[in-house]
Each structure stands twice: as C-alpha cells, then as structure tokens.
Design an enzyme around this catalytic site. Structure first.
Site, PDB file in Angstrom:
ATOM      1  CG  MET A  29     -18.437 -75.472  -6.009  1.00 39.30           C
ATOM      2  SD  MET A  29     -19.182 -74.203  -4.988  1.00 39.30           S
ATOM      3  CE  MET A  29     -19.030 -72.781  -6.034  1.00 39.30           C
ATOM      4  CB  ALA A  31     -21.296 -74.845 -13.924  1.00 40.52           C
ATOM      5  CD  GLU A  34     -11.554 -77.208 -22.772  1.00 45.81           C
ATOM      6  OE1 GLU A  34     -10.382 -77.501 -22.496  1.00 45.81           O
ATOM      7  OE2 GLU A  34     -12.357 -78.031 -23.232  1.00 45.81           O
ATOM      8  CG  HIS A  36     -14.101 -76.963 -13.802  1.00 43.28           C
ATOM      9  ND1 HIS A  36     -15.060 -76.145 -14.338  1.00 43.28           N
ATOM     10  CD2 HIS A  36     -14.015 -76.645 -12.486  1.00 43.28           C
ATOM     11  CE1 HIS A  36     -15.550 -75.362 -13.400  1.00 43.28           C
ATOM     12  NE2 HIS A  36     -14.937 -75.634 -12.264  1.00 43.28           N
ATOM     13  CD  GLN A  60     -17.581 -72.762  -1.828  1.00 45.06           C
ATOM     14  OE1 GLN A  60     -17.214 -73.874  -1.459  1.00 45.06           O
ATOM     15  NE2 GLN A  60     -17.002 -72.148  -2.858  1.00 45.06           N
ATOM     16  N   GLY A 146      -7.545 -74.618  -9.257  1.00 43.11           N
ATOM     17  CA  GLY A 146      -7.164 -73.596 -10.235  1.00 43.11           C
ATOM     18  C   GLY A 146      -6.506 -72.392  -9.566  1.00 43.11           C
ATOM     19  CB  VAL A 179      -8.044 -72.293 -18.844  1.00 50.34           C
ATOM     20  CG1 VAL A 179      -8.352 -72.408 -20.333  1.00 50.34           C
ATOM     21  CG2 VAL A 179      -7.257 -73.528 -18.373  1.00 50.34           C
ATOM     22  CB  SER A 188     -15.298 -67.731 -14.054  1.00 53.10           C
ATOM     23  OG  SER A 188     -16.269 -67.728 -13.022  1.00 53.10           O
TER      24      SER A 188
HETATM   25  O1  PAF Z   1     -13.338 -73.623  -6.415  1.00 57.16           O
HETATM   26  C1  PAF Z   1     -14.411 -74.223  -6.210  1.00 57.16           C
HETATM   27  O2  PAF Z   1     -15.094 -74.653  -7.144  1.00 57.16           O
HETATM   28  C2  PAF Z   1     -14.900 -74.438  -4.792  1.00 57.16           C
HETATM   29  O3  PAF Z   1     -14.587 -73.347  -3.986  1.00 57.16           O
HETATM   30  C3  PAF Z   1     -14.379 -75.741  -4.149  1.00 57.16           C
HETATM   31  C4  PAF Z   1     -12.870 -75.747  -4.017  1.00 57.16           C
HETATM   32  C5  PAF Z   1     -14.824 -76.928  -5.006  1.00 57.16           C
HETATM   33  C6  PAF Z   1     -14.972 -75.912  -2.752  1.00 57.16           C
HETATM   34  O4  PAF Z   1     -16.354 -75.935  -2.786  1.00 57.16           O
END
Ligand code: PAF
Length: 282
Positions: A29, A31, A34, A36, A60, A146, A179, A188
């Site tokens: 999503m 932003a 490290e 990601h 979500q 993750g 991480v 996060s």
């Molecule tokens: O973990 C996330 O960033 C989100 O839940 C995902 C898996 C990209 C789905 O929108």
C-alpha cells in the site's frame, strides 16, 4: 522501471516481461520502508522480474480507520523501487481497481476469524478481494508478503488453495521475516504516526512479547503470562490491547505452549490513535 496505472497497458507490459522470464509480485500500500525493500530483494532472488503494486485499498479499512490519513508518497516510493531494480510499478487508481458497479467480494472463513479479523470486521474480506484481483491482473509465478501480517499471509494462502489459483499457487506465496528497528519494534508504515514519545514507548511491544515468550517457554501459566503482557504494555504507555493470544502458527487455532505444532504469540495494541501489531514464534 515502468509505471503503469491502468489495466490495458499493464497487460501488454507484463506480456513483454513474461516473454523474458519469471515474474514475482510484491503487493503493497506504499509508504515503503526497509520491510518492503526486504520483500523486493527476496523477490529479486526468486524471479527475473519484480513487479510491485502500490494501492491503498479502501475495502480493507473500516469506517473509523485511517484510510484518509494513510501515508501516500508515490514519487518517493517510485524512486526507492527504481533503485532496487524493480521492473514494473503497478499503481492503479481506485476507479481502475473498483469500476462503478463493482460487486464481488472474497471472504475466507477460519483463518480470517479472531485476532485482527475480530478487531477489524471486514478487513480480511477487503485484503482477500484486492489480492485476488492483483493475482489475476499480474498472474505472477510467485508473490511475497511480510510475516509481520502473519494472519494476512494465512488468509492469502488459504484463498489461493481454496480457489485453486495457479498463478501463484499457494506454495508459491512466500512469507518474508519481519524487519525490526534496533529496539525490536517491527517496521510498519503506521509507525510514522507515532510522536517521538510514543515511538519510544512502542518498543515495549516486542520487549514485553519476548518476556512473555520466555515465561511461557519456562512453563509459567499461560493466562497469567498473557495478563502480565497486557499489564506491561499498559504500564509502558499503551492505551489498550486488542488481543494478546497464543495461536497455532499454521491453522491459527487457539493454542497452548504444550501444542505439538509450532505456535506463535500474536498481539495488537493501541498507542495514542495508532494500532500496532506483532507476532513472534513461541
Ligand atoms: O499488507 C498490505 O500492505 C496490504 O494488506 C496488501 C497485501 C497490499 C493488500 O492491500
């Protein structure tokens, strides 16, 4: 790195990449931090081309959650991904992902119940729905997520298995280790909401979890240990604890430290207006 924002160009770009080799998808999503980038690096080891999606998925987020203030930094994220050798950034608009009249939702029973599923009703339906769409749009050979969002990973694997997804198959959905900052706090995107004081207090989350895990391993009574964990978090400055539970690592069924299968400790707690989650093996 190509950046694509609508479906037709995505399909032609992916066709060209697929002719050149395998594809790994890292859904995000944005932003980016490290954590990601660790997913991107693990993806690079597994496939010829890495595709990253950035989409802040409204389905979500609950009504009182942080959709409108969720950090959006596409330019910065894009530069980070280009520097990591990502082949394609898929950044659809909400209208491209959910055109007018969109009406389909995926709901995964079992693993999505309890823990964050109980605290955030509808959250995992939104996650499963968007991830199924991302899988159909990209048809990657493998996809990486993750382990910090352990329940999410379980939901996605179950969905892939239940729906007989071939691309990626359930066993090609890879979890990558969390991480952490030097004080143990899991990375996060939501850590950005913390004031310096809250950020310092937040380190109590992994610390109290480690303390609880050590106590469970040494045979202390589970209910007492978990109550101590909640008390420790509140004393450290957390406003409330959504859950602190021991669960089987794969089925996510409630567990005891004596379970014959691997177990994990799962915690979600709020500090100021920010909800932090973490999980660790017991
Ligand atoms: O973990 C996330 O960033 C989100 O839940 C995902 C898996 C990209 C789905 O929108």
């Amino acid at each position: 790195m190509q950046t694509v924002t609508s479906l037709d160009p995505l399909r032609s770009a992916l066709e060209a990449l697929r002719r050149d080799g395998t594809l790994a998808l890292v859904p995000t999503m944005g932003a980016l931090h490290e954590g990601h980038l660790a997913l991107v690096r693990a993806a690079r080891d597994r496939a010829r081309h890495v595709i990253v999606s950035i989409f802040v998925n409204p389905r979500q987020f609950g009504v009182n959650e942080d959709l409108s203030r969720y950090p959006r930094q596409l330019e910065r994220d894009s530069a980070l991904l280009a520097a990591e050798g990502v082949s394609l950034l898929w950044a659809p608009s909400v209208e491209a992902m959910y055109p007018t009249g969109y009406g389909t939702e995926i709901s995964v029973a079992g693993v999505s119940e309890g823990l964050c599923g109980a605290a955030r009703p509808g959250h995992f339906d939104g996650v499963a729905t968007v991830v199924a769409k991302l899988f159909n749009q990209v048809r990657p050979d493998t996809a990486l997520f993750g382990e910090k969002d352990w329940q999410q990973l379980a939901v996605i694997r179950r969905m892939a298995r239940d729906l007989d997804l071939v691309a990626p198959a359930a066993d090609a959905i890879i979890g990558v280790a969390t991480v952490r900052e030097v004080d143990g706090l899991a990375l996060s995107s939501r850590n950005a909401y913390l004031s310096p004081e809250q950020r310092a207090q937040a380190a109590a989350l992994p610390r109290e979890m480690d303390r609880a895990i050590a106590a469970l391993r040494s045979g202390a009574e589970q209910a007492v240990v978990l109550a101590g964990l909640v008390g420790g978090l509140i004393a450290a400055g957390f406003a409330s604890v959504d859950y602190a539970e021991l669960r089987e690592a794969e089925s996510l069924a409630p567990a005891t430290p004596l379970a014959a299968v691997p177990t994990r400790l799962f915690v979600a707690a709020r500090i100021g207006g920010t909800r932090l989650i973490d999980n660790k093996p017991v």
